[in-house]
Every structure is written in C-alpha cells, then in structure tokens.
Design an enzyme around this catalytic site. Structure first.
Site, PDB file in Angstrom:
ATOM      1  N   ARG A 188       0.826  -1.220   0.000  1.00 15.78           N
ATOM      2  CA  ARG A 188       0.000   0.000   0.000  1.00 15.78           C
ATOM      3  C   ARG A 188       0.863   1.275   0.000  1.00 15.78           C
ATOM      4  O   ARG A 188       0.475   2.300   0.567  1.00 15.78           O
ATOM      5  CB  ARG A 188      -0.969   0.030   1.179  1.00 15.78           C
ATOM      6  CG  ARG A 188      -1.753  -1.245   1.384  1.00 15.78           C
ATOM      7  CD  ARG A 188      -2.417  -1.722   0.135  1.00 15.78           C
ATOM      8  NE  ARG A 188      -3.152  -2.982   0.355  1.00 15.78           N
ATOM      9  CZ  ARG A 188      -3.792  -3.609  -0.629  1.00 15.78           C
ATOM     10  NH1 ARG A 188      -3.758  -3.144  -1.868  1.00 15.78           N
ATOM     11  NH2 ARG A 188      -4.447  -4.713  -0.375  1.00 15.78           N
ATOM     12  N   ASN A 230       2.405  -7.690   7.668  1.00 18.06           N
ATOM     13  CA  ASN A 230       2.451  -9.020   7.055  1.00 18.06           C
ATOM     14  C   ASN A 230       3.933  -9.380   7.049  1.00 18.06           C
ATOM     15  O   ASN A 230       4.658  -9.088   6.114  1.00 18.06           O
ATOM     16  CB  ASN A 230       1.859  -8.986   5.654  1.00 18.06           C
ATOM     17  CG  ASN A 230       0.382  -8.609   5.708  1.00 18.06           C
ATOM     18  OD1 ASN A 230      -0.366  -9.081   6.569  1.00 18.06           O
ATOM     19  ND2 ASN A 230      -0.038  -7.733   4.823  1.00 18.06           N
ATOM     20  N   GLU A 311      -6.135 -12.166   8.181  1.00 17.76           N
ATOM     21  CA  GLU A 311      -5.824 -12.241   6.748  1.00 17.76           C
ATOM     22  C   GLU A 311      -4.702 -13.245   6.465  1.00 17.76           C
ATOM     23  O   GLU A 311      -3.758 -12.945   5.740  1.00 17.76           O
ATOM     24  CB  GLU A 311      -5.469 -10.854   6.208  1.00 17.76           C
ATOM     25  CG  GLU A 311      -6.614  -9.866   6.351  1.00 17.76           C
ATOM     26  CD  GLU A 311      -6.327  -8.506   5.715  1.00 17.76           C
ATOM     27  OE1 GLU A 311      -5.159  -8.107   5.660  1.00 17.76           O
ATOM     28  OE2 GLU A 311      -7.297  -7.860   5.283  1.00 17.76           O
ATOM     29  N   ARG A 356     -18.762  -8.179   9.168  1.00 15.13           N
ATOM     30  CA  ARG A 356     -17.330  -7.967   9.402  1.00 15.13           C
ATOM     31  C   ARG A 356     -17.076  -6.829  10.387  1.00 15.13           C
ATOM     32  O   ARG A 356     -16.139  -6.879  11.187  1.00 15.13           O
ATOM     33  CB  ARG A 356     -16.624  -7.679   8.070  1.00 15.13           C
ATOM     34  CG  ARG A 356     -15.188  -7.271   8.259  1.00 15.13           C
ATOM     35  CD  ARG A 356     -14.459  -7.155   6.938  1.00 15.13           C
ATOM     36  NE  ARG A 356     -13.224  -6.407   7.112  1.00 15.13           N
ATOM     37  CZ  ARG A 356     -12.449  -5.992   6.120  1.00 15.13           C
ATOM     38  NH1 ARG A 356     -12.779  -6.265   4.869  1.00 15.13           N
ATOM     39  NH2 ARG A 356     -11.350  -5.316   6.360  1.00 15.13           N
ATOM     40  N   LYS A 380      -7.717  -0.053  14.569  1.00  8.94           N
ATOM     41  CA  LYS A 380      -7.901   0.885  13.459  1.00  8.94           C
ATOM     42  C   LYS A 380      -8.995   1.890  13.802  1.00  8.94           C
ATOM     43  O   LYS A 380      -9.886   1.597  14.599  1.00  8.94           O
ATOM     44  CB  LYS A 380      -8.253   0.138  12.178  1.00  8.94           C
ATOM     45  CG  LYS A 380      -7.078  -0.643  11.602  1.00  8.94           C
ATOM     46  CD  LYS A 380      -7.395  -1.194  10.211  1.00  8.94           C
ATOM     47  CE  LYS A 380      -6.195  -1.992   9.699  1.00  8.94           C
ATOM     48  NZ  LYS A 380      -6.404  -2.489   8.327  1.00  8.94           N
ATOM     49  N   ASP A 385     -12.143  -0.760   7.496  1.00  3.16           N
ATOM     50  CA  ASP A 385     -10.753  -0.679   7.046  1.00  3.16           C
ATOM     51  C   ASP A 385     -10.394   0.667   6.407  1.00  3.16           C
ATOM     52  O   ASP A 385     -10.396   0.772   5.187  1.00  3.16           O
ATOM     53  CB  ASP A 385     -10.481  -1.809   6.043  1.00  3.16           C
ATOM     54  CG  ASP A 385      -9.004  -2.077   5.892  1.00  3.16           C
ATOM     55  OD1 ASP A 385      -8.212  -1.431   6.585  1.00  3.16           O
ATOM     56  OD2 ASP A 385      -8.654  -2.944   5.074  1.00  3.16           O
ATOM     57  N   GLU A 413      -4.476   4.218   0.784  1.00  9.07           N
ATOM     58  CA  GLU A 413      -4.908   2.975   0.133  1.00  9.07           C
ATOM     59  C   GLU A 413      -6.311   3.094  -0.454  1.00  9.07           C
ATOM     60  O   GLU A 413      -6.567   2.652  -1.564  1.00  9.07           O
ATOM     61  CB  GLU A 413      -4.864   1.817   1.150  1.00  9.07           C
ATOM     62  CG  GLU A 413      -5.446   0.529   0.602  1.00  9.07           C
ATOM     63  CD  GLU A 413      -5.424  -0.615   1.614  1.00  9.07           C
ATOM     64  OE1 GLU A 413      -4.889  -0.433   2.726  1.00  9.07           O
ATOM     65  OE2 GLU A 413      -5.930  -1.702   1.279  1.00  9.07           O
ATOM     66  N   TRP A 563     -14.997  -9.713   0.956  1.00 16.14           N
ATOM     67  CA  TRP A 563     -14.022  -9.097   0.053  1.00 16.14           C
ATOM     68  C   TRP A 563     -14.713  -8.421  -1.127  1.00 16.14           C
ATOM     69  O   TRP A 563     -14.077  -7.741  -1.922  1.00 16.14           O
ATOM     70  CB  TRP A 563     -13.029 -10.162  -0.460  1.00 16.14           C
ATOM     71  CG  TRP A 563     -11.982 -10.536   0.546  1.00 16.14           C
ATOM     72  CD1 TRP A 563     -11.752  -9.895   1.732  1.00 16.14           C
ATOM     73  CD2 TRP A 563     -11.037 -11.597   0.468  1.00 16.14           C
ATOM     74  NE1 TRP A 563     -10.721 -10.505   2.399  1.00 16.14           N
ATOM     75  CE2 TRP A 563     -10.248 -11.558   1.650  1.00 16.14           C
ATOM     76  CE3 TRP A 563     -10.755 -12.592  -0.478  1.00 16.14           C
ATOM     77  CZ2 TRP A 563      -9.219 -12.465   1.902  1.00 16.14           C
ATOM     78  CZ3 TRP A 563      -9.726 -13.488  -0.224  1.00 16.14           C
ATOM     79  CH2 TRP A 563      -8.960 -13.427   0.959  1.00 16.14           C
TER      80      TRP A 563
HETATM   81  C1  BDP Z   1      -5.768  -3.789   4.625  1.00 11.78           C
HETATM   82  C2  BDP Z   1      -4.751  -3.775   3.543  1.00 11.78           C
HETATM   83  C3  BDP Z   1      -3.729  -4.846   3.692  1.00 11.78           C
HETATM   84  C4  BDP Z   1      -3.170  -4.833   5.107  1.00 11.78           C
HETATM   85  C5  BDP Z   1      -4.295  -4.939   6.100  1.00 11.78           C
HETATM   86  C6  BDP Z   1      -3.818  -4.772   7.542  1.00 11.78           C
HETATM   87  O1  BDP Z   1      -5.402  -3.900   2.299  1.00 11.78           O
HETATM   88  O2  BDP Z   1      -2.717  -4.626   2.737  1.00 11.78           O
HETATM   89  O3  BDP Z   1      -2.269  -5.869   5.289  1.00 11.78           O
HETATM   90  O4  BDP Z   1      -5.212  -3.920   5.895  1.00 11.78           O
HETATM   91  O5  BDP Z   1      -3.974  -3.689   8.052  1.00 11.78           O
HETATM   92  O6  BDP Z   1      -6.347  -2.547   4.594  1.00 11.78           O
HETATM   93  O7  BDP Z   1      -3.328  -5.707   8.118  1.00 11.78           O
END
Ligand code: BDP
Length: 720
Positions: A188, A230, A311, A356, A380, A385, A413, A563
């Site tokens: 991102r 990640n 994820e 979600r 967050k 998101d 993003e 998704w």
């Molecule tokens: C999402 C993003 C992804 C991130 C994830 C996160 O698309 O790339 O890894 O959040 O925050 O918004 O872990």
C-alpha cells in the site's frame, strides 16, 4: 559549429541538473524549508530578540538541536549565528536540559513538573540584567522538540517576545508503521520503494535515514516500525538485526526508537522449532532469547508490532490459543528490557458469517483486563478498514481496563493513492473527537487513547506510513501534510486540523495570507470531497478489489463474501445500504447506549453515516427534501465540483509557490479531477440499474457506459 553544439549541450545538461536539484531540494525539504524572510521589519523584530545561540550540552542530541537552531535562524534571518558554550551576550537562545541549567536559570524557569519526560519549556527570562530565551526540558530530546517548536514560531511569523510555552506530548508512543517488505516493495505504498536499503546496510548509511529521523523529530514522532505487519521472520535473524541496529543508531539521537513486526511463526521458520504454540516452553524460551539478542544490540529497542490470525497471518489460534496467550507470551519476552507489544485488533474471519464490522469487537472485548501491562492493543480508526469515512471503531470506549492505541492510515490505500489531494488530519480529527460515552458525555476517542480516561500509562497513536524513496518522500507534495499532521495529532490528539493546515502551509510554502486562506480552505474541504466522489452518505468499501484503485461496486465474484463490494452496499431494487441496526446485524449495539441510540434510528443517524447503518429505499426523503437517489447522485456531483474548485484555487496560487511544485500539484489535481468523474459515473451507472431512476438535474451525464468502466483492469496498480 560543432563546438557551439557541444557547448549548448553542456549548458542544457547543466540547466537540467540545476533545475532538477532546486526542485528536489524544495520538495525534499518538507516543512523544514526555513525560507529567508523577505520582510525587513519582521526580520529586525526577530533580531531584536535573538542575537546568539548558547548550547549547554554536548550529547549528540544537543548537537543536533543546536545545529538545527543555527541552520534555521541563519536561513530565515539571513545572519550568521555562532554556537557558543557560555552566555556572554544579551538576547541569546540558551538551550539545554534541566540538569545543565544553572540554579539561577532553573529558578527563572520554574516548575519542571509541568512537563513530562519528553516535554519542553520555552521561556523568556531576565538574567543578570539581560533578556534571554531558554529552551529546556527534563531530557535532551525535550530540548530538541522545543527547538523545532521555537523555529516553527519564526517559520510561521509568530511573535517571539516574552515567550512562555509549556508543552508535553499527550501520548507515549507516537509511531509510524512502515508496511515495508525486505525486498523494498511497500505494501500500500505509493511513493516509490522502501527507504531501507537492506542490501547496503549496515555499512552504508544513506543520508536519507538521517533526514527521515530529523523530519520525524521535528513533529514529535518517537518510534518507527521498520517492517510490514504481514511480516517476514527473516528480519529477526542476526543477519538482519545487524542492519536494524545500524538504523537504530542513526535514529536514537533524534529520540526515535526502532520496533519490528514479529511473525508469530518465526520460531518455526527461523528457529527450527516444530511449533509456535505460545504455551510451549521452548517457544516462549525462543522468544526470550531472541529478545535478549535484540536488546544486546539495541538497548532501547521499542518492541514488537504483531498482526496475528488476521488475513492469513499465523497466530496463537493456530494452536487453539487466543490473542491474550499470544500477546502475553511475547510481552514476557520483552518485559525485562522495558519493551512493549503492540497487538493489532484488525481481525475478521472467513469462517465468521457475522457482519465484518462486528468481528474485532466481538473477539477482543472479552479480553479486557487480561493483557499484561506492557501490551497495548492497536485498533484501526474504524471497524472496517481505513475508509474515506467510517464511524469510530466501537472498541474505543469498550475496553476500559486495556490500553488501546489508535491506528490511522496515512498512506492513501482507499483514498486515491498518492495522486489525490486529501488532507487527512481532518479525518483523523473527526475520529478523535467522536464521543464514545465510555464515561458519559465528552469521553472522546482522544481521551480514551491519551489515557486521561482510564489512567493507563501506556498510550499511543500509530500511522501507517506514506513514505517512500520518491524525491518528495510521499508521492504528492500535499501528502507531506498528512505525515506532518499525523505527527502533530499524535503529540496532541486534540489539535485542530485547521491549525495544522495553516502551520504546514506556512512552513512548506509561504506565509502570504492571500495564499494561506484559500489553500488552507481547499485542504480542509478536500476530505469531504473524496468522501463525496467515492463513498457519499455512508457507503464504504466499494473500491475495485485487490489494489483498491478506482471504483468497483459491481465486484461480486471473490471467494470470501466480505471481500466483495456488493457485500457492503447491498444495493437492490428496494434501496441501498448495510442494515446494522436492530433489524439488521445490530452492530450499533456495540456502541455505548447513547451512541447506539443515535446510529440506530433513521431519524437520528447522521446522514453522513446513513448507508453505513441502514438499508434505505431509493425514495427515502433526505433532510433536504431530496430522494435518496437524487441526493446520492448530487453528492457524487458535488465531489467532482469540489475537485474542480480545488483546481481553481490552486491555479490562482502560482505566484506564491515555486514553479516545480506548482506544476506537480497542478498535474496531480488534473488526475484527481478525471478520477473523481470516473468514480461518479461508474458508481451512478451501476446503482442506476437498481434504482431505475434518471439522474437528477445538475448531475452531468456519464460519457462512457457501465460496460466500459467494468472492463477497466489495472494489473500493475502500485502497492498491491
Ligand atoms: C488492509 C490492507 C492490507 C493490510 C491490512 C492490515 O489492504 O494490505 O495488510 O489492511 O492492516 O487494509 O493488516
């Protein structure tokens, strides 16, 4: 003739290099331009208060502070300033931490208990018949923050007579989260590659590392997570830790601690163990030894940020354990060294058919009070998101016995990458000022995270970085304001975004009121503009999937329901929106009753959040008397108009801004305008299939078909 040609060629190369350099310098210098003041009266006013610099300390941080002060004053006031160690002049700026000040000066300064360990005091004092300005703190880093603050006063043309400024950061951890991979791609990231050149580290120290630390220190950021959530376990091998140590050494004198992401399965991947079960003694030991190894190299290492069981990332649940087991095991490993675990609450499961938006709360709130003292849960700003607009995350206000830190996304993003001008402090402020009613009216999100509500000692704000190796750091010159504003809000979550815009513009471009007024207004409006042309009235997550570039409300073929954008807007013949009220998923019940009451009925729900919480008929009457369909269409149009207006404002600013940055922003706004129209047309054509209604007067006709928009593919969209 041949010679002439040759000279012309050399000349043009020279000119090109020269212009490249000046542009690079302006863009590169961020908000630390220190432009020479052209107003002679103003300069003489400043010089009547500042004649010299005395630096009492000689630690590395003190040197950074005095050099910065010298650089800033010399550049802005056009006069040479020497750095002296003794006070022999009238009107000097004396800098040094409390321990270095004479008893006499300390007495003049007064009570140091007014500030915390990172705070500062800037005070004009009368000493032996002379006026002096003292910049001090309990520690040298406070002095450094004070110096940046003092320079900002001059940068923004403020008065420096009779100063008495007492300021401390309201949160302890003010941190950037870099989603940087070891191959230097940035998840991102829209501003080039990662700053961290792992291949050349530890021996090659890029000047950029120093400039990065300086920029962060200037806005009070005191931590950086170098690696992607990640995570890759390799960062924890000694081969990489040596490189991390080199970076930590650069950042330390700027008051910045290094943190890393911990891949939960690292004991297996790099440790040769058969399991990563947090209850396994070998696993716990492995982490303890790893922590020991890290702290031996980096004694002030901050700790770990962990994305677990989210994820596809490994986590304690892989072994039938829970988040508390995982976080506490890691907390034990770093506790002897004063380290912290930032455990992310960004979880939602493919096996959970529940809304979600409800999942993080459902999973985490039961753990309230169960985490060790050195764990802080990173949440967050919203429950889905990082959308252009989300109601605040219901976890804020629901875990009184657990330190919660905020995670904002500075990288755009879901907000047009680095091509759209969107001033994010406006969004951040909206979230921070939201009332959780945790302890009655006025218990805002800001008060939850700064610890004033729960008296927690561990507090923090994280921002997912928008920084890369682009010349201008952030891709869009105005995206620098989002980095800047994030830092300022992490320092003080109650700061007004209008103040931030004003400061940033003055420090970055010009103090001319004719420039500041319209451009600051443009910045403030830019946030609502992006909401309007992407996701008005509470719509969310209708971006094209994967890369999230552009509209994709039609996407419905991905394996996991949540998704797909259709999951979020739920448009059908009857209407549009996600019913999260009692008649739907009842997500509103996760908020305090006072808040739930507001969100759960159509009459009281703010229209900006309408389709977030309710499925509403196309004929529903909005407060302005329009039908929902007409109102939605008009909002999309309004967003486009707002971008047009931003272009008009910017086009009038040419004379206040250097040509290069002016043109850059001009081109980017043109892209933004094109893409705003793309969003409007694609979304309205798509939703029109369900509403079956004509576009109202005032909304421009789309120039392309829905098929065309649906056929667009962006296989190489950045950051994916
Ligand atoms: C999402 C993003 C992804 C991130 C994830 C996160 O698309 O790339 O890894 O959040 O925050 O918004 O872990």
């Amino acid at each position: 003739m041949r010679y002439q040609k040759k000279y012309l060629f050399i000349l043009s190369v020279f000119l090109l290099l020269f212009s490249f350099k000046t542009m690079a310098q302006k863009d590169y210098k961020l908000w630390l331009q220190y432009d020479k003041k052209t107003d002679a009266e103003l300069v003489s006013k400043y010089l009547s208060n500042v004649q010299g610099i005395v630096s009492l300390g000689n630690a590395e941080t003190s040197k950074i502070a005095s050099n910065e002060l010298q650089l800033g004053l010399q550049n802005m006031l056009g006069k040479k300033f020497e750095i002296k160690a003794k006070i022999d002049l009238d009107k000097t700026v004396i800098i040094g931490s409390k321990a270095l000040l004479s008893a006499e000066i300390q007495k003049e300064i007064g009570n140091f208990d007014q500030i915390n360990e990172e705070g500062f005091i800037i005070k004009t004092i009368f000493l032996k018949g002379k006026n002096q300005i003292v910049i001090t703190g309990k520690k040298e880093v406070g002095v450094l923050y004070g110096v940046y603050n003092f320079l900002r006063l001059i940068q923004t043309n403020k008065n420096i007579k009779n100063l008495n400024i007492v300021d401390s950061p309201k949160t302890n951890i003010r941190i950037l989260n870099h989603w940087d991979n070891l191959d230097r791609t940035v998840e991102r990231g829209y501003a080039g590659f990662s700053l961290w050149n792992w291949q050349k580290l530890p021996d090659f120290i890029d000047q950029r590392y120093i400039d990065y630390a300086r920029a962060n220190a200037s806005i009070g950021i005191n931590g950086t997570v170098l690696t992607n959530v990640n995570a890759n376990a390799l960062i924890l091998t000694s081969q990489y830790l040596e490189k991390v140590e080199a970076l930590a050494n650069v950042f330390r004198p700027y008051g910045i601690k290094v943190y890393l992401t911990a891949r939960f399965s690292a004991p297996i991947e790099i440790g040769g163990l058969k399991t990563a079960d947090p209850k396994d003694a070998d696993v716990a030991n492995w982490w303890k030894n790893k922590a020991k190894e890290i702290y031996k190299r980096i004694p002030d290492f901050g700790g770990f940020l962990v994305k677990a069981n989210s994820e596809g990332q490994p986590g304690p649940q892989n072994y039938g354990r829970d988040h508390v087991d995982g976080a506490n095991m890691l907390a034990d490993a770093v506790a002897p060294f004063g380290g912290v675990i930032m455990w992310r609450a960004f979880v939602y499961s493919e096996h959970d058919a529940n809304d979600r938006a409800k999942q993080a709360y459902a999973e985490f709130v039961t753990y309230d009070g169960k985490f060790k003292d050195n764990v802080i849960v990173q949440v967050k700003n919203g429950a889905i998101d990082f959308q252009p607009r989300e109601p605040f995350h219901p976890m804020f206000g629901a875990m009184p016995k657990t330190p919660l830190m905020m995670e904002f996304q500075i990288t755009q993003e879901y907000l047009g990458f680095s091509t759209h001008l969107v001033f994010l402090p406006k969004l951040f402020q909206e979230v921070l000022a939201s009332d959780t009613y945790q302890k009655g009216k006025g218990t805002t999100v800001a008060k939850v995270i700064d610890g004033s509500l729960t008296k927690t000692k561990l507090t923090g704000i994280a921002g997912v970085s928008n920084i890369g190796n682009d010349l201008n750091w952030t891709g869009h010159p105005f995206a620098q304001a989002n980095w800047y504003g994030f830092g300022r809000l992490a320092w003080n979550p109650e700061l007004d975004s209008e103040v931030i815009a004003d400061e940033w513009l003055r420090c970055t471009f010009s103090n001319d009121e004719n420039f500041i007024k319209p451009v600051a207004a443009m910045m403030i409006e830019s946030r609502e503009a992006v909401v309007n042309y992407m996701t008005p009235l509470g719509l969310h997550h209708i971006m094209d999937t994967g890369h999230h570039y552009g509209p994709g409300p039609w996407v419905s073929n991905l394996s996991r329901p949540e998704w797909n954008p259709v999951y979020y807007h739920k448009a059908d013949k009857n209407g549009i929106g996600f019913d999260r009220s009692k008649t739907g998923t009842n997500a509103t019940a996760q908020y305090a009753p006072e808040v739930a009451k507001i969100f759960s009925t159509l009459e009281t729900c703010p229209e900006k959040d309408l389709l977030w919480f309710h499925h509403v008929s196309w004929d529903y009457k909005l407060k302005n008397g329009q039908t929902l369909w007409n109102g939605l269409a008009l909002k999309y149009q309004e967003g486009v108009n707002q971008v047009k207006n931003m272009q008009d404002v910017w086009n009038k600013s040419a004379k206040y801004v250097d040509e290069d940055r002016f043109k850059e922003v001009q081109m980017l706004l043109e892209i933004q305008y094109k893409e705003a129209k793309w969003w409007r047309d694609a979304c309205l054509l798509y939703f029109q299939q369900y509403s079956g209604k004509e576009l109202p007067a005032g909304v421009e006709k789309p120039t392309q078909t829905l098929d065309y928009f649906q056929s667009l593919k962006f296989p190489f969209a950045p950051g994916n």
